[in-house]
Design a protein around this motif. Structure first.
Motif, PDB file in Angstrom:
ATOM      1  N   VAL A 142       0.769  -1.225  -0.013  1.00  0.00           N
ATOM      2  CA  VAL A 142       0.195   0.000  -0.127  1.00  0.00           C
ATOM      3  C   VAL A 142       0.814   1.379   0.178  1.00  0.00           C
ATOM      4  N   SER A 143       0.502   2.142  -0.945  1.00  0.00           N
ATOM      5  CA  SER A 143       1.381   3.377  -1.034  1.00  0.00           C
ATOM      6  C   SER A 143       0.614   4.716  -0.504  1.00  0.00           C
ATOM      7  N   ILE A 144      -0.763   4.658  -0.925  1.00  0.00           N
ATOM      8  CA  ILE A 144      -1.745   5.591  -0.636  1.00  0.00           C
ATOM      9  C   ILE A 144      -3.039   5.110  -0.077  1.00  0.00           C
ATOM     10  N   ARG A 145      -3.696   5.639   1.098  1.00  0.00           N
ATOM     11  CA  ARG A 145      -4.839   5.382   1.277  1.00  0.00           C
ATOM     12  C   ARG A 145      -5.774   6.748   1.319  1.00  0.00           C
ATOM     13  N   THR A 146      -6.793   6.707   0.642  1.00  0.00           N
ATOM     14  CA  THR A 146      -7.784   7.800   0.577  1.00  0.00           C
ATOM     15  C   THR A 146      -9.279   7.538   1.083  1.00  0.00           C
ATOM     16  N   ASP A 147      -9.996   8.365   1.173  1.00  0.00           N
ATOM     17  CA  ASP A 147     -11.441   8.115   1.699  1.00  0.00           C
ATOM     18  C   ASP A 147     -12.360   8.124   0.768  1.00  0.00           C
ATOM     19  N   ARG A 148     -12.060   8.290  -0.548  1.00  0.00           N
ATOM     20  CA  ARG A 148     -13.138   8.580  -1.475  1.00  0.00           C
ATOM     21  C   ARG A 148     -12.481   7.563  -2.974  1.00  0.00           C
ATOM     22  N   SER A 149     -13.636   6.844  -3.713  1.00  0.00           N
ATOM     23  CA  SER A 149     -13.325   5.896  -4.603  1.00  0.00           C
ATOM     24  C   SER A 149     -12.825   7.081  -5.920  1.00  0.00           C
ATOM     25  N   GLU A 150     -13.619   8.276  -6.043  1.00  0.00           N
ATOM     26  CA  GLU A 150     -12.956   9.194  -7.078  1.00  0.00           C
ATOM     27  C   GLU A 150     -11.566   9.543  -6.996  1.00  0.00           C
ATOM     28  N   THR A 151     -10.944   9.811  -5.712  1.00  0.00           N
ATOM     29  CA  THR A 151      -9.974  10.210  -5.600  1.00  0.00           C
ATOM     30  C   THR A 151      -8.689   9.310  -5.714  1.00  0.00           C
ATOM     31  N   CYS A 152      -9.199   8.115  -5.364  1.00  0.00           N
ATOM     32  CA  CYS A 152      -8.242   6.817  -5.672  1.00  0.00           C
ATOM     33  C   CYS A 152      -8.150   6.678  -7.262  1.00  0.00           C
ATOM     34  N   LEU A 153      -9.284   7.054  -7.939  1.00  0.00           N
ATOM     35  CA  LEU A 153      -9.189   7.007  -9.531  1.00  0.00           C
ATOM     36  C   LEU A 153      -8.431   7.947  -9.969  1.00  0.00           C
ATOM     37  N   GLU A 154      -8.290   8.995  -9.529  1.00  0.00           N
ATOM     38  CA  GLU A 154      -7.470  10.117  -9.962  1.00  0.00           C
ATOM     39  C   GLU A 154      -6.015   9.876  -9.618  1.00  0.00           C
ATOM     40  N   MET A 155      -5.730   9.344  -8.424  1.00  0.00           N
ATOM     41  CA  MET A 155      -4.300   8.864  -8.371  1.00  0.00           C
ATOM     42  C   MET A 155      -4.035   7.693  -9.167  1.00  0.00           C
ATOM     43  N   VAL A 156      -4.708   6.910  -9.568  1.00  0.00           N
ATOM     44  CA  VAL A 156      -4.263   5.795 -10.557  1.00  0.00           C
ATOM     45  C   VAL A 156      -3.942   6.688 -12.036  1.00  0.00           C
ATOM     46  N   LYS A 157      -5.034   7.577 -12.365  1.00  0.00           N
ATOM     47  CA  LYS A 157      -4.594   8.077 -13.702  1.00  0.00           C
ATOM     48  C   LYS A 157      -3.302   8.848 -13.469  1.00  0.00           C
ATOM     49  N   SER A 158      -2.882   9.260 -12.451  1.00  0.00           N
ATOM     50  CA  SER A 158      -1.486  10.073 -12.320  1.00  0.00           C
ATOM     51  C   SER A 158      -0.556   9.079 -12.232  1.00  0.00           C
ATOM     52  N   ALA A 159      -0.728   7.669 -12.349  1.00  0.00           N
ATOM     53  CA  ALA A 159       0.369   6.470 -12.412  1.00  0.00           C
ATOM     54  C   ALA A 159       1.061   6.523 -11.148  1.00  0.00           C
ATOM     55  N   LEU A 160       0.109   6.779 -10.087  1.00  0.00           N
ATOM     56  CA  LEU A 160       0.694   6.558  -8.629  1.00  0.00           C
ATOM     57  C   LEU A 160       0.544   5.035  -8.108  1.00  0.00           C
TER      58      LEU A 160
END
Length: 283
Positions: A209-227
């Motif tokens: 695990v590298s990042i934990r977030t409280d919302r799925s849409e925030t998670c998706l944006e992190m994926v789009k940024s190749a994190l």
């Protein structure tokens, strides 16, 4: 007390904070404080206690809130009964909806339903699916939309099935997953358990695990940024630029996340509720 007093009391009960309640009611704090004192003067009892972090209701205040909620419900039932007798489809439709469905699917659903039945007022509450399920069972809402396998005592109808996917910016292999950064998001216990069970069946190492977030849409944006990568249900995935690798169980079957429409027998007596069920379940 009048209808405005009811609104003030319910907003205070919801926010437990005078400042937030004043903002939501579009009044100044001094005006709200004055109105509270007037209510207390009418019933001859204090209704709130101010604290450092907000307010608490006194025993008398709690009883007053119960009374207000009962009066609101009686009024809504009265208006609904008038409309039922007239043949008009109107009244208030109380919906409890899973947060993920509310974000990704509900706006389009309500827009179309409102075009068909413009006289129906929607009273919407969102939350985790287990919370919504309790609202349905306690008849706090007429209809619930939940995700996952919940078993209310009333009726339930399958709305949609969403397959689970490993989502990433770059193409990744199944074997590499334990060594790649994972992005987790807050979700209800049912989906969390499904993902954890799948992982345990396939890997001996925990997710990196590298990042934990409280919302799925925030998670998706992190994926789009190749994190990192994430495991998400199909309902979230409208971006075709991301790679989607479907999850399967040991037998090779796709793993789905089901969305259910749930309601009790009480909803069958409300035209606005039956019309909403028909609207969602008619092909």
């Amino acid at each position: 007390m009048d209808e405005r007093d009811y609104e003030i009391l319910l907003e205070l009960y919801k926010t437990k904070n005078i400042s937030k309640a004043a903002d939501n009611l579009y009044v100044s704090q001094p005006s709200l404080t004055y109105r509270i004192k007037q209510i207390e003067k009418k019933i001859n009892y204090p209704i709130i206690i101010r604290g450092v972090k907000g307010i608490d209701f006194t025993n008398e205040g709690e009883r007053l809130i119960t009374y207000v909620l009962q009066q609101r419900q009686h009024y809504e039932e009265f208006i609904t009964s008038l409309q039922q007798n007239s043949g008009e489809i109107g009244g208030t439709l109380k919906l409890g909806v899973s947060g993920m469905y509310a974000r990704y699917a509900l706006p389009a659903v309500l827009a179309e339903f409102h075009q068909l039945y413009p006289q129906v007022e929607i009273d919407l509450v969102t939350g985790w699916s287990n919370e919504v399920n309790k609202m349905v069972l306690n008849e706090q809402v007429h209809i619930g939309i939940v995700r996952g396998d919940y078993n209310p005592t009333g009726q339930r109808l399958l709305l949609r099935r969403d397959q689970l996917y490993i989502v990433s910016r770059e193409l990744i292999t199944f074997e590499a997953l334990p060594h790649l950064p994972a992005i987790l998001y807050a979700t209800d216990i049912s989906l969390k358990a499904t993902i954890e069970q799948w992982w345990k069946e396939n890997f001996r190492k925990p997710q990196k695990v590298s990042i934990r977030t409280d919302r799925s849409e925030t998670c998706l944006e992190m994926v789009k940024s190749a994190l990192g990568y994430a495991i998400l249900p199909e309902i979230c995935l409208t971006d075709t630029e991301l790679y989607h690798v479907p999850l399967h169980d040991k037998a090779g079957n796709p793993i789905y996340r089901d969305t259910w429409l749930t309601y009790t027998a009480h909803a069958n007596h409300l035209k606005q509720a039956t019309k909403f069920v028909e609207f969602l379940t008619t092909p």
